[in-house]
Scaffold this motif. Structure first.
Motif, short mmCIF file in Angstrom:
data_model
loop_
_atom_site.label_atom_id
_atom_site.label_comp_id
_atom_site.label_asym_id
_atom_site.label_seq_id
_atom_site.Cartn_x
_atom_site.Cartn_y
_atom_site.Cartn_z
N ARG A 190 2.38 0.82 -9.79
CA ARG A 190 2.62 1.99 -10.87
C ARG A 190 3.79 2.74 -10.22
NH1 ARG A 190 -3.57 2.68 -12.90
NH2 ARG A 190 -3.81 0.50 -13.98
N SER A 191 3.47 3.10 -8.84
CA SER A 191 4.45 3.90 -8.34
C SER A 191 5.75 3.28 -8.13
CB SER A 191 3.99 4.30 -6.95
OG SER A 191 2.63 4.89 -6.81
N MET A 195 -0.74 -0.14 -6.63
CA MET A 195 0.36 0.56 -6.11
C MET A 195 1.77 0.27 -6.82
SD MET A 195 -0.04 -0.26 -1.90
CE MET A 195 -0.58 -2.05 -2.23
#
Length: 204
Positions: free
Chosen positions: A96-97, A94
């Motif tokens: 990376r978002s 998550m």
């Protein structure tokens, strides 16, 4: 380990800053914290189910045999380790978002420290009681949520607004994972490992 255990309850913001520095300097620094504190719930569960027991009928106490309790405790400990590791994997995925690039070890460490209240809450298993377990678990979940929302912006070095959204996603996934793994482990133990119950007079 003991320093962080105390500070996470007394000085959480300062503790998160120190934890982040240590995790950058020493990968897997979280392992003693996870391995030893994670033993609290299964150890307490073993003692509570074999020595104390619970009452389902008047003047009767139900306990587990040592072998059945040992299997249950081992499965709970495995679920704790597996759940923490999987939570770390999800946090890294998550991240990376949210333009964060923590390592997998840092994410597992963050999950382990965030779950500290849940590990400590395992002491409630020394006295098997449905209402006590629910009350203590709710309190532990509430404080773990607090640690999550306070610690994630600091640990992941995100702005407060972005950290809140990130933490909300982590909270939702964590709750689902916690329930799924623990319930699956208990159902497997109950349905496939044939637990042995010992019945006796209350207080006997």
């Amino acid at each position: 380990m003991s320093t962080h255990l105390i500070k996470l309850f007394t000085q959480p913001e300062q503790s998160w800053t120190e934890i982040r520095k240590e995790e950058e300097q020493k990968p897997r620094n979280y392992l003693p914290h996870l391995i030893f504190l994670g033993l609290i719930p299964p150890f307490a569960l073993f003692i509570g189910t074999t020595r104390v027991g619970w009452s389902l009928a008047e003047n009767e106490t139900v306990r587990l045999s040592a072998d059945s309790a040992l299997l249950l405790s081992a499965m709970v400990y495995g679920a704790i380790l597996l759940g923490t590791a999987l939570m770390g994997v999800f946090i890294r995925w998550m991240s990376r978002s949210f333009d964060a690039r923590p390592t997998l070890n840092q994410c597992i460490g963050f999950a382990a420290y965030t779950a500290t209240p849940l590990y400590v809450a395992g002491l409630a298993a020394l006295y098997p009681s449905r209402w006590l377990a629910v009350a203590v678990l709710m309190a532990a979940c509430a404080y773990s949520t607090f640690l999550l929302f306070v610690g994630l912006p600091t640990f992941m070095r995100r702005k407060q607004e972005q950290g809140f959204l990130f933490a909300s996603c982590v909270w939702a996934v964590g709750l689902l994972l916690l329930v799924t793994i623990l319930v699956s482990a208990i159902l497997f133990w109950y349905n496939n490992l044939s637990p042995e119950y010992l019945r006796g007079p209350l207080g006997g």
